[in-house]
Scaffold this active site. Structure first.
Site, PDB file in Angstrom:
ATOM      1  N   ARG A  66       0.866  -1.177   0.000  1.00 23.07           N
ATOM      2  CA  ARG A  66       0.000   0.000   0.000  1.00 23.07           C
ATOM      3  C   ARG A  66       0.906   1.231   0.000  1.00 23.07           C
ATOM      4  O   ARG A  66       2.120   1.106   0.044  1.00 23.07           O
ATOM      5  CB  ARG A  66      -1.016  -0.020   1.164  1.00 23.07           C
ATOM      6  CG  ARG A  66      -0.643  -0.710   2.434  1.00 23.07           C
ATOM      7  CD  ARG A  66       0.449  -0.046   3.211  1.00 23.07           C
ATOM      8  NE  ARG A  66       0.172   1.355   3.389  1.00 23.07           N
ATOM      9  CZ  ARG A  66       1.064   2.274   3.620  1.00 23.07           C
ATOM     10  NH1 ARG A  66       2.352   1.962   3.705  1.00 23.07           N
ATOM     11  NH2 ARG A  66       0.749   3.540   3.772  1.00 23.07           N
ATOM     12  N   GLY A  67       0.265   2.406  -0.024  1.00 23.11           N
ATOM     13  CA  GLY A  67       1.046   3.645  -0.135  1.00 23.11           C
ATOM     14  C   GLY A  67       1.116   4.004  -1.608  1.00 23.11           C
ATOM     15  O   GLY A  67       1.487   3.165  -2.449  1.00 23.11           O
ATOM     16  N   ALA A  68       0.752   5.250  -1.931  1.00 22.73           N
ATOM     17  CA  ALA A  68       0.569   5.624  -3.339  1.00 22.73           C
ATOM     18  C   ALA A  68       1.781   5.328  -4.238  1.00 22.73           C
ATOM     19  O   ALA A  68       1.642   4.622  -5.240  1.00 22.73           O
ATOM     20  CB  ALA A  68       0.160   7.096  -3.405  1.00 22.73           C
ATOM     21  N   ARG A 109      -7.118  -0.157  -7.204  1.00 22.74           N
ATOM     22  CA  ARG A 109      -7.569   0.844  -6.221  1.00 22.74           C
ATOM     23  C   ARG A 109      -7.837   2.160  -6.966  1.00 22.74           C
ATOM     24  O   ARG A 109      -7.101   2.485  -7.903  1.00 22.74           O
ATOM     25  CB  ARG A 109      -6.520   1.047  -5.105  1.00 22.74           C
ATOM     26  CG  ARG A 109      -6.349  -0.175  -4.203  1.00 22.74           C
ATOM     27  CD  ARG A 109      -5.462   0.104  -3.017  1.00 22.74           C
ATOM     28  NE  ARG A 109      -6.119   0.916  -2.004  1.00 22.74           N
ATOM     29  CZ  ARG A 109      -5.498   1.391  -0.930  1.00 22.74           C
ATOM     30  NH1 ARG A 109      -4.214   1.144  -0.736  1.00 22.74           N
ATOM     31  NH2 ARG A 109      -6.152   2.104  -0.050  1.00 22.74           N
ATOM     32  N   GLN A 224      -2.232   2.090   9.867  1.00 20.76           N
ATOM     33  CA  GLN A 224      -0.916   2.277   9.224  1.00 20.76           C
ATOM     34  C   GLN A 224       0.039   3.038  10.141  1.00 20.76           C
ATOM     35  O   GLN A 224       1.248   2.805  10.131  1.00 20.76           O
ATOM     36  CB  GLN A 224      -1.074   3.051   7.902  1.00 20.76           C
ATOM     37  CG  GLN A 224      -1.748   2.292   6.782  1.00 20.76           C
ATOM     38  CD  GLN A 224      -3.246   2.532   6.739  1.00 20.76           C
ATOM     39  OE1 GLN A 224      -3.881   2.793   7.753  1.00 20.76           O
ATOM     40  NE2 GLN A 224      -3.836   2.415   5.568  1.00 20.76           N
ATOM     41  N   ASP A 265      -2.413  11.001  -1.874  1.00 20.69           N
ATOM     42  CA  ASP A 265      -2.730   9.985  -2.887  1.00 20.69           C
ATOM     43  C   ASP A 265      -3.083  10.608  -4.219  1.00 20.69           C
ATOM     44  O   ASP A 265      -2.830  10.033  -5.273  1.00 20.69           O
ATOM     45  CB  ASP A 265      -3.854   9.080  -2.394  1.00 20.69           C
ATOM     46  CG  ASP A 265      -3.316   8.120  -1.363  1.00 20.69           C
ATOM     47  OD1 ASP A 265      -3.162   8.532  -0.195  1.00 20.69           O
ATOM     48  OD2 ASP A 265      -2.994   6.976  -1.734  1.00 20.69           O
ATOM     49  N   ASN A 275      -5.918  12.359   0.828  1.00 24.08           N
ATOM     50  CA  ASN A 275      -4.981  11.515   1.584  1.00 24.08           C
ATOM     51  C   ASN A 275      -5.813  10.678   2.547  1.00 24.08           C
ATOM     52  O   ASN A 275      -7.044  10.787   2.612  1.00 24.08           O
ATOM     53  CB  ASN A 275      -3.946  12.376   2.310  1.00 24.08           C
ATOM     54  CG  ASN A 275      -2.815  11.534   2.887  1.00 24.08           C
ATOM     55  OD1 ASN A 275      -2.225  10.718   2.179  1.00 24.08           O
ATOM     56  ND2 ASN A 275      -2.509  11.692   4.161  1.00 24.08           N
ATOM     57  N   LYS A 276      -5.134   9.860   3.313  1.00 18.03           N
ATOM     58  CA  LYS A 276      -5.806   8.922   4.217  1.00 18.03           C
ATOM     59  C   LYS A 276      -6.875   9.590   5.075  1.00 18.03           C
ATOM     60  O   LYS A 276      -6.678  10.697   5.575  1.00 18.03           O
ATOM     61  CB  LYS A 276      -4.729   8.260   5.099  1.00 18.03           C
ATOM     62  CG  LYS A 276      -5.206   7.240   6.094  1.00 18.03           C
ATOM     63  CD  LYS A 276      -6.059   6.155   5.493  1.00 18.03           C
ATOM     64  CE  LYS A 276      -5.378   5.423   4.357  1.00 18.03           C
ATOM     65  NZ  LYS A 276      -6.323   4.575   3.565  1.00 18.03           N
TER      66      LYS A 276
HETATM   67  O1  MRU Z   1      -4.556   3.039   2.105  1.00 19.55           O
HETATM   68  P1  MRU Z   1      -3.083   3.302   2.052  1.00 19.55           P
HETATM   69  O2  MRU Z   1      -2.324   2.725   3.194  1.00 19.55           O
HETATM   70  O3  MRU Z   1      -2.504   2.929   0.698  1.00 19.55           O
HETATM   71  O4  MRU Z   1      -3.000   4.876   2.171  1.00 19.55           O
HETATM   72  C1  MRU Z   1      -1.750   5.492   2.207  1.00 19.55           C
HETATM   73  C2  MRU Z   1      -1.825   6.955   2.392  1.00 19.55           C
HETATM   74  O5  MRU Z   1      -2.885   7.541   2.495  1.00 19.55           O
HETATM   75  C3  MRU Z   1      -0.534   7.701   2.353  1.00 19.55           C
HETATM   76  O6  MRU Z   1      -0.573   8.807   3.181  1.00 19.55           O
HETATM   77  C4  MRU Z   1      -0.324   8.160   0.912  1.00 19.55           C
HETATM   78  O7  MRU Z   1      -0.449   7.077   0.036  1.00 19.55           O
HETATM   79  C5  MRU Z   1       0.960   8.791   0.726  1.00 19.55           C
HETATM   80  S1  MRU Z   1       2.215   7.560   0.644  1.00 19.55           S
HETATM   81  C6  MRU Z   1       3.722   8.260   0.409  1.00 19.55           C
END
Ligand code: MRU
Length: 374
Positions: A66-68, A109, A224, A265, A275-276
């Site tokens: 996960r993570g963009a 996603r 996370q 994201d 973002n999250k």
């Molecule tokens: O659902 P996730 O864990 O993929 O979400 C991640 C986030 O929201 C991060 O803050 C975002 O992707 C930035 S990652 C450098």
């Protein structure tokens, strides 16, 4: 020792000291992609092996990774290994299979634009190759095609690493000495192929002796912050504490927090930032307390086709991720729940956006465009 467990399962991976090195997030080798299963962190270091784009898409959807930026890099490798596996017989076949593969990866996603950026970039390469090699594709053409796609995927990854380093340096300059900083979700090394975006800024500032204390919000419902970010901060030796999300306002008011930094994201053309879930609330609290609110994200996060945040698709994930914590049900049977996985912070609440090209401040449509054109 977990590091030994890692190399014992996959002898090609080096043993590592858990508290000194970031485990490899992706290992692309021998027509397969080994993916660090982030669902098991921080307790266990386990890799899953995927050999198809469908497997990479499933691992992405199921949050093994996960993570963009990281899901973008995985999509690039997933594209390369799928085309290698399918060995298209002709240029027309290549076009068809390349389009299908890109669509399959992009469906994993919906919010993080890095996934679309990487899949489309690989698709463009494959289509250009098809245009340059009309007719049947023999072994020589295959060799050229596969190594070209491998190179492109490696480039997506090395550009991400370099962008993280640059954001770290740009972002650290914005922070005061003795900085007490807060972050949300995981925008660290585990979310990228480099040192991270928001956590990369904290790490870089820490190396410059600017960080007095860092707070990581736990990030309900997927945790996370509790499982990944605080682990990264601890491993870097950064004085830090984990808080639950609902402690943020109190901690900001009473503990001298003088900066907040998060990842992104997707950023719309006017600077509105997805973002999250929980990021928007944090930005509102920051505004009330006059604490600068920074977003660190590489330029592929900017979606120029989204005019503002209202055009960003917010992923709705399974409500089971809300009603269960680590497989334990915490809500009444039959409960109704919601799980939007992201929210949108309006540009007006963001002090600056830090990209690898520099700092966007104030966050306006014109300044976002100027940064992209640098
Ligand atoms: O659902 P996730 O864990 O993929 O979400 C991640 C986030 O929201 C991060 O803050 C975002 O992707 C930035 S990652 C450098």
């Amino acid at each position: 020792m977990p590091g030994m467990e890692n190399s014992a399962r996959h002898p090609s991976l080096p043993a590592f000291d858990l508290y000194k090195m970031i485990p490899a997030r992706l290992v692309y080798k021998n027509s397969s992609l080994k993916i660090l299963d982030q669902r098991l962190l921080p307790d266990r270091i386990v890799y899953i092996t995927e050999k198809t784009a469908a497997g990479v898409a499933k691992a992405t959807r199921d949050m093994a990774l996960r993570g963009a930026p990281l899901i973008g890099c995985a999509a690039a490798f997933g594209f390369a290994l799928e085309l290698r596996r399918l060995a298209p017989a002709s240029a027309a076949d290549l076009q068809k299979k390349a389009r299908r593969t890109a669509n399959l990866l992009k469906a994993a996603r919906p919010t993080a634009v890095a996934l679309f950026y990487a899949a489309d970039r690989m698709l463009a390469k494959a289509l250009a190759f098809a245009a340059a090699h009309p007719g049947r594709l023999g072994p020589d053409a295959h060799k050229k095609l596969f190594s070209m796609l491998d190179r492109e995927a490696a480039l997506v990854t090395s550009e991400d690493e370099a962008a993280c380093e640059a954001m770290g340096l740009h972002g650290a300059k914005l922070l005061p000495k003795n900085c007490v900083i807060m972050t949300h979700c995981n925008a660290g090394a585990l979310a990228t192929m480099g040192i991270g975006t928001a956590v990369g800024v904290i790490n870089t500032a820490h190396k410059q002796h600017k960080i007095r204390h860092a707070y990581s919000c736990e990030t309900r419902p997927y945790l996370q912050g509790a499982r990944l970010t605080i682990w990264e901060l601890m491993r870097e030796g950064i004085p830090s504490e984990l808080i639950t999300d609902n402690m943020a306002a109190h901690i900001i008011k009473t503990c001298g927090v003088n900066a907040i930094v998060v990842g992104a994201d997707r950023i719309a053309a006017n600077g509105d930032t997805a973002n999250k879930i929980g990021t928007y609330g944090l930005a509102v609290i920051a505004k009330h307390h006059k604490v600068p609110f920074y977003v660190a994200a590489p330029t592929p996060t900017v979606d120029t086709e989204a005019s503002d945040g209202g055009e960003i698709i917010i992923e709705e994930r399974s409500v089971r991720e809300v009603t269960y914590v680590q497989n334990v049900c915490i809500a009444p049977k039959g409960v109704k729940a919601r799980h939007p996985a992201f929210d949108v912070t309006p540009a007006a609440l963001i002090t600056a956006i830090i990209t690898e090209k520099g700092v966007i401040s104030p966050v306006t449509r014109a300044n976002v465009a100027r940064n992209l054109n640098k």
